[in-house]
Design a protein around this motif. Structure first.
Motif, PDB file in Angstrom:
ATOM      1  N   SER A 477     -15.203  37.137  20.270  1.00  0.00           N
ATOM      2  CA  SER A 477     -14.884  35.767  20.702  1.00  0.00           C
ATOM      3  C   SER A 477     -13.586  35.280  20.034  1.00  0.00           C
ATOM      4  N   ASP A 478     -13.142  35.952  18.973  1.00  0.00           N
ATOM      5  CA  ASP A 478     -11.860  35.579  18.347  1.00  0.00           C
ATOM      6  C   ASP A 478     -10.683  36.084  19.170  1.00  0.00           C
ATOM      7  N   TYR A 479     -10.957  36.987  20.087  1.00  0.00           N
ATOM      8  CA  TYR A 479      -9.880  37.497  20.942  1.00  0.00           C
ATOM      9  C   TYR A 479      -9.642  36.450  22.032  1.00  0.00           C
ATOM     10  N   ILE A 480      -8.652  35.607  21.759  1.00  0.00           N
ATOM     11  CA  ILE A 480      -8.433  34.444  22.615  1.00  0.00           C
ATOM     12  C   ILE A 480      -7.659  34.842  23.868  1.00  0.00           C
ATOM     13  N   GLY A 481      -8.025  34.245  24.978  1.00  0.00           N
ATOM     14  CA  GLY A 481      -7.298  34.508  26.226  1.00  0.00           C
ATOM     15  C   GLY A 481      -7.970  33.776  27.366  1.00  0.00           C
ATOM     16  N   SER A 500      -5.955  39.632  33.009  1.00  0.00           N
ATOM     17  CA  SER A 500      -5.793  38.669  31.921  1.00  0.00           C
ATOM     18  C   SER A 500      -6.443  39.214  30.653  1.00  0.00           C
ATOM     19  N   LEU A 501      -6.202  38.516  29.527  1.00  0.00           N
ATOM     20  CA  LEU A 501      -6.778  38.973  28.261  1.00  0.00           C
ATOM     21  C   LEU A 501      -8.299  38.903  28.312  1.00  0.00           C
ATOM     22  N   SER A 502      -8.785  37.930  29.085  1.00  0.00           N
ATOM     23  CA  SER A 502     -10.232  37.804  29.197  1.00  0.00           C
ATOM     24  C   SER A 502     -10.835  39.010  29.935  1.00  0.00           C
ATOM     25  N   GLY A 535      -0.881  49.524  25.375  1.00  0.00           N
ATOM     26  CA  GLY A 535      -0.151  48.314  25.748  1.00  0.00           C
ATOM     27  C   GLY A 535       0.924  48.048  24.707  1.00  0.00           C
ATOM     28  N   PRO A 536       1.798  47.072  24.971  1.00  0.00           N
ATOM     29  CA  PRO A 536       2.892  46.800  24.038  1.00  0.00           C
ATOM     30  C   PRO A 536       2.383  46.431  22.640  1.00  0.00           C
ATOM     31  N   ALA A 537       3.289  46.452  21.666  1.00  0.00           N
ATOM     32  CA  ALA A 537       2.902  46.144  20.285  1.00  0.00           C
ATOM     33  C   ALA A 537       2.412  44.699  20.177  1.00  0.00           C
ATOM     34  N   GLY A 538       1.343  44.513  19.457  1.00  0.00           N
ATOM     35  CA  GLY A 538       0.883  43.159  19.154  1.00  0.00           C
ATOM     36  C   GLY A 538      -0.036  42.535  20.180  1.00  0.00           C
ATOM     37  N   VAL A 539      -0.530  43.312  21.144  1.00  0.00           N
ATOM     38  CA  VAL A 539      -1.424  42.714  22.145  1.00  0.00           C
ATOM     39  C   VAL A 539      -2.895  42.739  21.692  1.00  0.00           C
ATOM     40  N   GLY A 540      -3.127  43.258  20.495  1.00  0.00           N
ATOM     41  CA  GLY A 540      -4.473  43.164  19.930  1.00  0.00           C
ATOM     42  C   GLY A 540      -5.318  44.419  20.081  1.00  0.00           C
ATOM     43  N   LYS A 541      -4.676  45.588  20.133  1.00  0.00           N
ATOM     44  CA  LYS A 541      -5.440  46.831  20.310  1.00  0.00           C
ATOM     45  C   LYS A 541      -6.314  47.095  19.074  1.00  0.00           C
ATOM     46  N   LYS A 542      -5.678  46.997  17.914  1.00  0.00           N
ATOM     47  CA  LYS A 542      -6.439  47.260  16.672  1.00  0.00           C
ATOM     48  C   LYS A 542      -7.513  46.194  16.487  1.00  0.00           C
ATOM     49  N   MET A 543      -7.140  44.963  16.825  1.00  0.00           N
ATOM     50  CA  MET A 543      -8.099  43.860  16.660  1.00  0.00           C
ATOM     51  C   MET A 543      -9.364  44.143  17.478  1.00  0.00           C
ATOM     52  N   LEU A 544      -9.170  44.667  18.681  1.00  0.00           N
ATOM     53  CA  LEU A 544     -10.323  44.952  19.542  1.00  0.00           C
ATOM     54  C   LEU A 544     -11.205  46.047  18.951  1.00  0.00           C
ATOM     55  N   SER A 641      -2.558  53.126  21.474  1.00  0.00           N
ATOM     56  CA  SER A 641      -1.181  53.624  21.553  1.00  0.00           C
ATOM     57  C   SER A 641      -0.264  52.567  22.147  1.00  0.00           C
ATOM     58  N   ARG A 642       0.927  52.425  21.503  1.00  0.00           N
ATOM     59  CA  ARG A 642       1.884  51.477  22.093  1.00  0.00           C
ATOM     60  C   ARG A 642       2.968  52.214  22.864  1.00  0.00           C
ATOM     61  N   CYS A 643       3.035  53.532  22.735  1.00  0.00           N
ATOM     62  CA  CYS A 643       3.967  54.269  23.608  1.00  0.00           C
ATOM     63  C   CYS A 643       3.322  55.567  24.083  1.00  0.00           C
ATOM     64  N   THR A 702       4.206  38.592  22.603  1.00  0.00           N
ATOM     65  CA  THR A 702       2.778  38.940  22.515  1.00  0.00           C
ATOM     66  C   THR A 702       2.091  38.115  21.425  1.00  0.00           C
ATOM     67  N   GLN A 703       0.792  38.324  21.307  1.00  0.00           N
ATOM     68  CA  GLN A 703      -0.001  37.582  20.323  1.00  0.00           C
ATOM     69  C   GLN A 703       0.580  37.773  18.914  1.00  0.00           C
ATOM     70  N   GLY A 704       0.971  39.005  18.615  1.00  0.00           N
ATOM     71  CA  GLY A 704       1.516  39.310  17.287  1.00  0.00           C
ATOM     72  C   GLY A 704       2.749  38.457  17.011  1.00  0.00           C
ATOM     73  N   HIS A 705       3.627  38.313  18.018  1.00  0.00           N
ATOM     74  CA  HIS A 705       4.848  37.510  17.837  1.00  0.00           C
ATOM     75  C   HIS A 705       4.489  36.048  17.590  1.00  0.00           C
ATOM     76  N   ILE A 706       3.520  35.559  18.351  1.00  0.00           N
ATOM     77  CA  ILE A 706       3.144  34.148  18.220  1.00  0.00           C
ATOM     78  C   ILE A 706       2.580  33.896  16.817  1.00  0.00           C
ATOM     79  N   ILE A 707       1.757  34.820  16.348  1.00  0.00           N
ATOM     80  CA  ILE A 707       1.189  34.657  15.004  1.00  0.00           C
ATOM     81  C   ILE A 707       2.300  34.659  13.957  1.00  0.00           C
ATOM     82  N   TYR A 708       3.268  35.548  14.130  1.00  0.00           N
ATOM     83  CA  TYR A 708       4.375  35.617  13.176  1.00  0.00           C
ATOM     84  C   TYR A 708       5.125  34.285  13.134  1.00  0.00           C
TER      85      TYR A 708
HETATM   86  N1  LIG Z   1      -6.176  37.597  21.908  1.00  0.00           N
HETATM   87  C1  LIG Z   1      -5.933  37.365  20.618  1.00  0.00           C
HETATM   88  N2  LIG Z   1      -6.394  36.256  20.039  1.00  0.00           N
HETATM   89  C2  LIG Z   1      -6.129  35.999  18.748  1.00  0.00           C
HETATM   90  N3  LIG Z   1      -5.424  36.818  17.952  1.00  0.00           N
HETATM   91  C3  LIG Z   1      -4.956  37.940  18.471  1.00  0.00           C
HETATM   92  C4  LIG Z   1      -5.187  38.284  19.827  1.00  0.00           C
HETATM   93  N4  LIG Z   1      -4.609  39.465  20.076  1.00  0.00           N
HETATM   94  C5  LIG Z   1      -4.041  39.855  18.942  1.00  0.00           C
HETATM   95  N5  LIG Z   1      -4.240  38.964  17.965  1.00  0.00           N
HETATM   96  C6  LIG Z   1      -3.732  39.042  16.605  1.00  0.00           C
HETATM   97  O1  LIG Z   1      -2.398  39.524  16.725  1.00  0.00           O
HETATM   98  C7  LIG Z   1      -2.082  40.369  15.646  1.00  0.00           C
HETATM   99  C8  LIG Z   1      -1.594  41.699  16.174  1.00  0.00           C
HETATM  100  O2  LIG Z   1      -2.704  42.361  16.762  1.00  0.00           O
HETATM  101  P1  LIG Z   1      -2.948  43.931  16.575  1.00  0.00           P
HETATM  102  O3  LIG Z   1      -2.379  44.419  15.300  1.00  0.00           O
HETATM  103  O4  LIG Z   1      -4.365  44.203  16.844  1.00  0.00           O
HETATM  104  O5  LIG Z   1      -2.065  44.450  17.762  1.00  0.00           O
HETATM  105  P2  LIG Z   1      -1.759  45.943  18.203  1.00  0.00           P
HETATM  106  O6  LIG Z   1      -1.696  45.927  19.675  1.00  0.00           O
HETATM  107  O7  LIG Z   1      -2.717  46.864  17.569  1.00  0.00           O
HETATM  108  O8  LIG Z   1      -0.320  46.148  17.624  1.00  0.00           O
HETATM  109  P3  LIG Z   1       0.461  47.517  17.346  1.00  0.00           P
HETATM  110  O9  LIG Z   1       0.585  48.229  18.640  1.00  0.00           O
HETATM  111  O10 LIG Z   1       1.775  47.039  16.839  1.00  0.00           O
HETATM  112  O11 LIG Z   1      -0.308  48.290  16.335  1.00  0.00           O
HETATM  113  C9  LIG Z   1      -3.327  40.505  14.789  1.00  0.00           C
HETATM  114  O12 LIG Z   1      -3.220  39.606  13.704  1.00  0.00           O
HETATM  115  C10 LIG Z   1      -4.437  40.047  15.712  1.00  0.00           C
HETATM  116  O13 LIG Z   1      -5.478  39.482  14.975  1.00  0.00           O
END
Ligand SMILES: Nc1ncnc2c1ncn2[C@@H]1O[C@H](COP(=O)(O)OP(=O)(O)OP(=O)(O)O)[C@@H](O)[C@H]1O
Length: 809
Positions: A477-481, A500-502, A535-544, A641-643, A702-708
């Motif tokens: 549920s923390d994976y917002i979208g 969509s992210l959902s 998917g591209p870097a920062g879209v939340g792959k590891k988070m998932l 994988s991001r590439c 991406t999400q990563g950029h927004i967080i940064y």
């Molecule tokens: N849908 C989301 N809602 C909230 N936070 C998110 C979401 N997606 C990603 N994040 C946050 O964005 C940051 C980057 O996510 P993460 O490292 O999982 O991306 P990644 O796709 O694995 O990146 P990379 O390919 O660079 O390894 C993390 O802090 C993660 O918690």
């Protein structure tokens, strides 16, 4: 909520299920129209998800242990059925993402939660708020007009006066000051009034309300009660069984013996000789209690033996004829398929029997049960007795009665028929077989490389080596979208919508959470042993990946190329590492084996910089490892994988059967993400922060950029200043500018790559065929038109390309 409220939710879910089961039982009719087939599947899917949500909340909060058992059975079945339907949709649409917004609209549902019917009071309140706002706006514009008119008249009067004395000047200043103060006061009062009227959320709107907090406390309390009741129930199961054995055991034994004795006599009367006592494998004397006549039982036993002999013969014959028949049958089948062109049919389900079983139990036991005596919802001892009585009967029959009666029958035969030897011969044969089997299984068993070590020591070793990680505590549920509300509409207009992210979150639930969370679902549902998130870097792959582990309580093993570099060197080392990882993963299920940057494991060409880490170590071993995973083992291999373009596609796709392409967030998702991330990092949302504008300009980020960006802006100092100086959108632009967004080229590269994967290829081909059919259809229509104009006769032609035409309308 109360016990009765959750009971009501359960009953409602079962009623909906009853309705659905009636539809499911009907024999499936072949459907040639692609759209209709998908709509049928989608409708079933949405209805099952709805039932699942209600059952889930009932299972989570109901404290009655026996009810929970029934709910769990149905819940497992429903989860499995959802997965089956999803699998069918993937097969039909050749895509992992499906858009069901039109079906949701029909059912008046929102994608995330079930819409509860609005009460009349609530509806009246909303209308009142809107009406007051309308009147307020009208009045304000009217007052503004009057005010402007007054100002105009004053100015005209002023222009007439010439002299300026100090008093007039003072009054002028006073007037300005008072005006300023009053405006400020009025603004504050207006805001307060709007909050009071419920038209604007109060400043601490995001804070969890007292009522919600209370709900959380009560829910936690119910979980505690649930545990206590479960312990009581488990104790009762043992106690009641012991008591039954003690009190009713002798009676049961006597009556069973009596029945079997009767059977011996009846058999002798009917067939002239005593029957053979059924072996333990055949279930002993169980068959006798299935309400059959002695002749039937004897006939059945004889038929079984005959069947066995026939099967053996048939097998031998079949082997000989196999090669010849193969070619013939192939030819025949092809011919049949072409003739029938059967259209789509719902595949048979492995879960319907389970759902129906649970539903029947609900109907038989729970639907109309009087529970007035059981306010605290403890276990029902009468039900336990019923259940245990059968068990005790079975145990006594198996352990005591059968043995005794076997002996008695032997004695009877000796005394009356004088039969000997037969059984001995068969016994000998049986022993030989079992010995052979044992030998075979011994040979097949693999050598355990760590037979002398405990699981604890292996676990410790993996943690020390960094191969076993503690998952981050994030939930799905923390994976917002946001959901895509126009997917189906776009699809019908022949525009491929972006998932969509959902949608991504849903896929993780379907392919990860449900199978890992339930043994039954994992065993019977379409198998997903491996999953690739790309998917591209920062879209939340590891988070998932972490969220999946948190939700299912799975162990997280890290086999990323970077992580295993220089660990367990050499071939033997690699074998040992994989042996330990999978041994622990099997013992402590559910488990997730994560391979981060998985393109490295499948590099087409290893770059110089990565040569040192020997990234290809796992490549050859992975397919065989996957094969060795059995359906009962809840282990999921996830690659991120991001590439993926750098990987050798064939071997990558051989390992990862399911591929989820995670897109960059769309506008709606970015809007909710900005709000969520700012609040999460201590910021506050005021009217001076234009979130919509931020979401618009951050297309590609991406999400990563927004967080940064948010974390850079919202440092401690800035958070302290928030009270005086509210956040503005412009502040985030600086940090964003230092980030590289996902450019269109990268996005395209992902799409092109995905089109080369097996499912992507199938889809491409299907679309091509569809287009060709459409063009043919159009051409034929044109021809028809021309011929009609010329009046050269009647031409009847088959309508082709239905799917494409329907879509375009
Ligand atoms: N849908 C989301 N809602 C909230 N936070 C998110 C979401 N997606 C990603 N994040 C946050 O964005 C940051 C980057 O996510 P993460 O490292 O999982 O991306 P990644 O796709 O694995 O990146 P990379 O390919 O660079 O390894 C993390 O802090 C993660 O918690």
């Amino acid at each position: 909520m109360s016990n009765s409220a959750y009971n009501k939710i359960w009953v409602e879910a079962q009623e909906a299920l009853d309705h659905l089961l009636k539809q499911e039982i009907k024999p499936p009719r072949p459907e040639k129209d692609h759209l209709v087939a998908f709509q049928t599947l989608g409708t079933f899917y949405v209805k099952y998800v709805q039932i699942f949500r209600n059952l889930e909340s009932a299972y989570d909060q109901i404290v009655h242990p026996q009810k929970r058992l029934v709910i769990r059975q149905v819940l497992d079945g429903v989860m499995g059925r959802i997965l089956e339907l999803k699998h069918e949709m993937v097969e039909l649409e050749l895509s992992e993402f499906h858009y069901l917004d039109d079906i949701l609209q029909d059912f008046k549902l929102s994608p995330k939660e079930v819409l509860k019917p609005m009460s009349i009071d609530e509806a009246t309140r909303i209308i009142q708020i809107a009406e007051r706002a309308r009147q307020g706006r009208l009045r304000a514009s009217f007052m503004k007009e009057i005010y402007l008119e007054e100002q105009r008249l004053k100015r005209i009067r002023h222009l007439g006066e010439v002299a300026i004395n100090p008093d007039v000047a003072a009054i002028c200043i006073q007037k300005r000051w008072r005006g300023y103060i009053q405006r400020k006061k009025t603004k504050r009062e207006r805001e307060e009034e709007l909050i009071f009227l419920g038209m604007v959320p109060p400043p601490h709107f995001q804070k969890v309300s007292a009522a919600k907090q209370q709900v959380q406390v009560i829910n936690a309390l119910r979980c505690k009660i649930q545990e206590d009741h479960e312990i009581e129930y488990q104790q009762a199961l043992v106690q009641i069984k012991d008591t039954l054995k003690e009190i009713e055991g002798p009676d049961i034994k006597g009556s069973l013996q009596e029945v079997i004795r009767q059977w011996f006599i009846e058999c002798r009367h009917a067939t002239g000789q005593f029957p053979d006592f059924p072996t333990q494998k055949a279930g002993g004397s169980t068959a006798l209690f299935a309400q059959k006549t002695p002749e039937q039982v004897v006939a059945e036993l004889a038929a079984k033996e005959e069947e066995k002999a026939k099967k053996k013969k048939a097998k031998k014959k079949a082997k000989k004829l196999k090669v010849k028949k193969k070619d013939k049958t192939k030819g025949k089948r092809k011919g049949k398929d072409e003739e029938e062109a059967p259209g789509w049919k719902m595949a048979p389900s492995h879960f319907l029997s389970e759902i129906a079983g649970g539903h029947q139990t609900f109907k038989d036991i729970w639907q109309y049960r009087d529970e007035a005596w059981n306010f605290p919802q403890r276990h029902d001892p009468e039900l336990v007795k019923e259940e245990k009585r059968k068990e005790v009967e079975e145990e006594i029959r198996e352990q005591q009665v059968d043995e005794l009666m076997r002996q008695e029958l032997k004695n009877l035969k000796l005394a009356v028929d004088r039969q000997k030897g037969k059984q001995r011969k068969t016994k000998k044969g049986g022993k030989k077989k079992s010995r052979k089997k044992k030998r075979k299984s011994r040979r097949k068993k693999k050598k355990d490389l760590t037979a002398d070590r405990t699981i604890d020591s292996l676990y410790k070793e993996l943690v020390e080596q960094g191969l076993l990680l503690k998952p981050k505590k994030v939930y799905l549920s923390d994976y917002i979208g946001e959901s895509n509300y126009l997917g189906a509409t776009l699809h019908q207009m022949d525009i491929e919508p972006m998932p969509s992210l959902s949608d991504v979150q849903q896929l993780i639930v379907l392919y990860g959470v449900l199978p890992l969370g339930s043994q039954t679902v994992h065993e019977k549902a379409p198998v997903v042993k491996s999953l690739l998130l790309t998917g591209p870097a920062g879209v939340g792959k590891k988070m998932l990946v972490h969220a999946l582990c948190t939700e299912t309580g799975a162990n997280l093993f890290n086999l990323s190329a970077d992580n295993i570099a220089e660990k367990y060197p050499g071939k033997k080392g690699l074998r040992m590492m994989l042996h330990i990882v999978f041994k622990v993963a099997r013992q402590l299920q559910p488990s997730v084996v994560w391979i981060g940057d998985t393109e490295k494991t499948f590099y087409k060409k290893v770059p110089k910089a990565d040569k040192q880490i020997k990234p290809l170590r796992l490549k050859r071993r992975l397919p065989s490892l996957l094969k060795s995973l059995k359906p009962a083992e809840r282990i999921l291999i996830i690659g991120t994988s991001r590439c993926p373009f750098q990987a050798e596609l064939k071997s990558l796709c051989r390992v990862y059967k399911k591929i989820i392409l995670i897109p960059k967030p769309d506008y709606a998702s970015r809007l909710v993400l900005w709000r969520h991330i700012i609040l999460q990092n201590g910021g506050s949302i005021t009217s001076s922060l234009n979130l919509s504008c931020l979401a618009k300009v951050t297309d590609g980020f991406t999400q990563g950029h927004i967080i940064y960006a948010v974390q850079t802006v919202l440092n401690e100092r800035r958070i302290q200043q928030l009270y005086r100086k509210p956040l503005t959108a412009v502040e985030f632009i600086g940090p964003l500018a230092t980030q590289v967004p996902v450019y269109r080229e990268e996005e395209e590269a992902f799409k092109v790559w995905y089109a080369k994967t097996p499912l992507g290829k199938k889809r491409e081909n299907a679309l091509k065929e569809e287009n060709q059919d459409n063009q043919k259809g159009k051409g034929k229509e044109k021809d028809k038109g021309k011929e009609k104009d010329k009046g050269k006769g009647k031409v009847k032609k088959k309508e082709k390309g239905k799917r494409g035409k329907k879509k375009k309308t």
